[in-house]
Write a protein that holds these residues in place. Structure first.
Motif, PDB file in Angstrom:
ATOM      1  N   VAL A 224      22.468 130.600  17.382  1.00 55.71           N
ATOM      2  CA  VAL A 224      23.052 131.567  18.290  1.00 55.71           C
ATOM      3  C   VAL A 224      23.629 132.635  17.259  1.00 55.71           C
ATOM      4  N   ASN A 225      23.342 134.045  17.660  1.00 55.68           N
ATOM      5  CA  ASN A 225      23.886 134.896  16.980  1.00 55.68           C
ATOM      6  C   ASN A 225      25.465 135.165  16.900  1.00 55.68           C
ATOM      7  N   GLU A 226      26.013 135.760  16.013  1.00 53.92           N
ATOM      8  CA  GLU A 226      27.555 135.952  15.833  1.00 53.92           C
ATOM      9  C   GLU A 226      28.088 136.610  17.165  1.00 53.92           C
ATOM     10  N   ALA A 227      27.422 137.639  17.470  1.00 55.01           N
ATOM     11  CA  ALA A 227      28.128 138.314  18.582  1.00 55.01           C
ATOM     12  C   ALA A 227      28.206 137.462  19.917  1.00 55.01           C
ATOM     13  N   LEU A 228      27.219 136.619  20.188  1.00 54.57           N
ATOM     14  CA  LEU A 228      27.088 135.794  21.332  1.00 54.57           C
ATOM     15  C   LEU A 228      28.061 134.592  20.987  1.00 54.57           C
ATOM     16  N   ALA A 229      28.111 133.917  19.915  1.00 54.11           N
ATOM     17  CA  ALA A 229      29.008 133.044  19.622  1.00 54.11           C
ATOM     18  C   ALA A 229      30.467 133.272  19.830  1.00 54.11           C
ATOM     19  N   LYS A 230      30.694 134.557  19.382  1.00 51.91           N
ATOM     20  CA  LYS A 230      32.080 134.895  19.584  1.00 51.91           C
ATOM     21  C   LYS A 230      32.390 135.342  21.019  1.00 51.91           C
ATOM     22  N   ALA A 231      31.674 135.777  21.856  1.00 45.53           N
ATOM     23  CA  ALA A 231      31.492 136.292  23.420  1.00 45.53           C
ATOM     24  C   ALA A 231      31.974 134.812  23.936  1.00 45.53           C
ATOM     25  N   VAL A 232      31.121 133.798  23.543  1.00 48.74           N
ATOM     26  CA  VAL A 232      31.150 132.503  24.449  1.00 48.74           C
ATOM     27  C   VAL A 232      32.684 132.072  24.238  1.00 48.74           C
ATOM     28  N   VAL A 233      32.938 131.833  22.825  1.00 51.06           N
ATOM     29  CA  VAL A 233      34.076 131.213  22.483  1.00 51.06           C
ATOM     30  C   VAL A 233      35.432 132.069  23.045  1.00 51.06           C
ATOM     31  N   ASP A 234      35.386 133.255  23.044  1.00 52.51           N
ATOM     32  CA  ASP A 234      36.643 133.991  23.561  1.00 52.51           C
ATOM     33  C   ASP A 234      36.441 133.744  24.988  1.00 52.51           C
ATOM     34  N   PHE A 235      35.465 133.812  25.662  1.00 55.53           N
ATOM     35  CA  PHE A 235      35.552 133.511  27.310  1.00 55.53           C
ATOM     36  C   PHE A 235      36.123 131.959  27.446  1.00 55.53           C
ATOM     37  N   VAL A 236      35.578 130.865  26.855  1.00 56.28           N
ATOM     38  CA  VAL A 236      36.037 129.649  27.025  1.00 56.28           C
ATOM     39  C   VAL A 236      37.435 129.435  26.538  1.00 56.28           C
ATOM     40  N   GLN A 237      38.000 130.036  25.452  1.00 55.88           N
ATOM     41  CA  GLN A 237      39.484 130.149  25.196  1.00 55.88           C
ATOM     42  C   GLN A 237      40.374 130.715  26.229  1.00 55.88           C
ATOM     43  N   LEU A 238      39.700 131.694  27.054  1.00 54.63           N
ATOM     44  CA  LEU A 238      40.466 132.435  28.238  1.00 54.63           C
ATOM     45  C   LEU A 238      40.504 131.389  29.263  1.00 54.63           C
ATOM     46  N   THR A 239      39.509 130.939  29.621  1.00 58.82           N
ATOM     47  CA  THR A 239      39.188 129.975  30.697  1.00 58.82           C
ATOM     48  C   THR A 239      40.356 128.746  30.597  1.00 58.82           C
ATOM     49  N   ARG A 240      40.403 128.306  29.541  1.00 57.83           N
ATOM     50  CA  ARG A 240      41.287 127.174  29.154  1.00 57.83           C
ATOM     51  C   ARG A 240      42.953 127.528  29.538  1.00 57.83           C
ATOM     52  N   GLU A 241      43.047 128.524  29.396  1.00 56.29           N
ATOM     53  CA  GLU A 241      44.503 129.200  29.902  1.00 56.29           C
ATOM     54  C   GLU A 241      44.686 129.151  31.297  1.00 56.29           C
ATOM     55  N   ARG A 242      43.705 129.080  32.148  1.00 51.07           N
ATOM     56  CA  ARG A 242      43.734 129.137  33.798  1.00 51.07           C
ATOM     57  C   ARG A 242      44.036 127.735  34.252  1.00 51.07           C
ATOM     58  N   ASP A 243      44.472 127.721  35.407  1.00 50.63           N
ATOM     59  CA  ASP A 243      44.858 126.435  36.027  1.00 50.63           C
ATOM     60  C   ASP A 243      43.423 125.994  36.803  1.00 50.63           C
ATOM     61  N   LEU A 244      42.807 125.181  35.765  1.00 57.69           N
ATOM     62  CA  LEU A 244      41.462 124.680  36.479  1.00 57.69           C
ATOM     63  C   LEU A 244      41.417 123.104  36.545  1.00 57.69           C
ATOM     64  N   PHE A 245      40.601 122.626  37.467  1.00 57.61           N
ATOM     65  CA  PHE A 245      40.729 121.293  37.641  1.00 57.61           C
ATOM     66  C   PHE A 245      40.067 120.358  36.495  1.00 57.61           C
ATOM     67  N   LYS A 246      39.204 121.178  35.653  1.00 56.89           N
ATOM     68  CA  LYS A 246      38.722 120.783  34.333  1.00 56.89           C
ATOM     69  C   LYS A 246      38.404 121.820  33.452  1.00 56.89           C
ATOM     70  N   ALA A 247      39.169 121.891  32.532  1.00 57.27           N
ATOM     71  CA  ALA A 247      39.051 122.971  31.471  1.00 57.27           C
ATOM     72  C   ALA A 247      37.406 122.589  30.620  1.00 57.27           C
ATOM     73  N   PRO A 248      36.954 123.554  30.282  1.00 61.06           N
ATOM     74  CA  PRO A 248      35.522 123.108  29.539  1.00 61.06           C
ATOM     75  C   PRO A 248      36.029 122.559  28.207  1.00 61.06           C
ATOM     76  N   GLY A 249      35.319 121.512  27.547  1.00 60.43           N
ATOM     77  CA  GLY A 249      35.547 120.948  26.504  1.00 60.43           C
ATOM     78  C   GLY A 249      34.676 121.601  25.382  1.00 60.43           C
ATOM     79  N   VAL A 250      34.660 121.142  24.199  1.00 61.76           N
ATOM     80  CA  VAL A 250      34.112 121.864  23.166  1.00 61.76           C
ATOM     81  C   VAL A 250      32.528 121.570  23.297  1.00 61.76           C
ATOM     82  N   ALA A 251      32.046 120.395  24.055  1.00 64.05           N
ATOM     83  CA  ALA A 251      30.705 120.276  24.036  1.00 64.05           C
ATOM     84  C   ALA A 251      30.203 121.183  25.076  1.00 64.05           C
TER      85      ALA A 251
END
Length: 265
Positions: A224-251
């Motif tokens: 995975v190229n660096e730009a995509l990796a960073k975009a995915v991680v940034d989005f997942v980090q923001l997602t975990r701040e929301r009140d979700l039934f199940k936050a996404p794990g590292v897997a």
């Protein structure tokens, strides 16, 4: 174990930094608190209880330790209704019945010695817990998702976790010649009893921060190229701040990054 080329029970990591390096060598990037708990667990030969949300890498720790020490990994997957026969041992009833029938056919006298022979060691079928105690090479024993098992099952584990032995009524205590490296995981769907916690060292495994998660994606999804990796991680980090039934794990982060790469997206 000391002569087999791995660290072995007499050569745990010399420090927390050594433990961090040991894990990093297997592409597992732990924070310092987790590495400290693991270092003490290996040094003091104490079980390690890991709690945290699903998908944060608790089970992976056991796999990584087994790889790093070139040790057998013996896994007990817990579930509701798990009992001693499935987790520890059971007698070979079919073999016992066969010996009884052969004795009856030959006219052999069914005395006390005959009854004792029906419960000799070779007729004991080992399940994961007993197999970990009798392993010729020091193993990693993973008791996975203990919170899924029934509460009474925890009481059965107390002898194993404190004495590294198991009492079989017909044979007596079977003690490990060398203590297995024990890692217990829980997703905290229920509270683990204090009696079991007291026998373990403890660590809470949390979601990684963005910097560490990005480095994990770099290692686990190298295509995975660096730009995509960073975009995915940034989005997942923001997602975990929301009140979700199940936050996404590292897997899920790794899987999503690999899926986007595969789709050329």
């Amino acid at each position: 174990d000391a002569c087999c080329g791995c660290r072995g029970p007499l050569n745990p990591p010399a420090s927390v930094d050594d433990t961090l390096a040991l894990l990093a060598g297997q592409d597992y990037l732990a924070d310092r608190s987790l590495a400290t708990a693991l270092f003490l667990s290996l040094s003091l030969q104490r079980p390690l209880l890991l709690e945290g949300e699903a998908g944060v890498g608790k089970t992976e720790i056991a796999k990584v330790v087994a790889q790093a020490f070139d040790a057998p990994l013996i896994r007990l997957q817990c579930y509701e209704g798990l009992d001693i026969n499935q987790a520890a041992y059971e007698w070979n009833v079919a073999r016992q019945m066969l010996e009884i029938r052969l004795a009856e056919a030959s006219g052999a006298k069914a005395d006390a010695q005959f009854a004792r022979n029906l419960y000799r060691r070779e007729l004991l079928i080992e399940r994961p817990l007993l197999a970990a105690l009798t392993s010729k090479k020091r193993p990693v024993l993973l008791i996975d998702e203990l919170d899924r098992a029934d509460e009474p099952f925890e009481a059965f584990l107390l002898e194993i976790l404190s004495e590294y032995q198991m009492t079989v009524p017909e044979l007596g205590a079977i003690k490990a010649k060398q203590a297995p490296m024990v890692i217990i995981t829980s997703n905290r769907t229920r509270e683990i009893h204090d009696a079991l916690k007291r026998r373990c060292l403890y660590a809470w495994v949390d979601y990684p921060n963005s910097e560490r998660e990005l480095e994990i994606v770099r290692r686990k999804a190298p295509g995975v190229n660096e730009a995509l990796a960073k975009a995915v991680v940034d989005f997942v980090q923001l997602t975990r701040e929301r009140d979700l039934f199940k936050a996404p794990g590292v897997a899920e982060t790794i899987d999503w990054a690999n899926a986007l790469r595969a789709m050329n997206t």
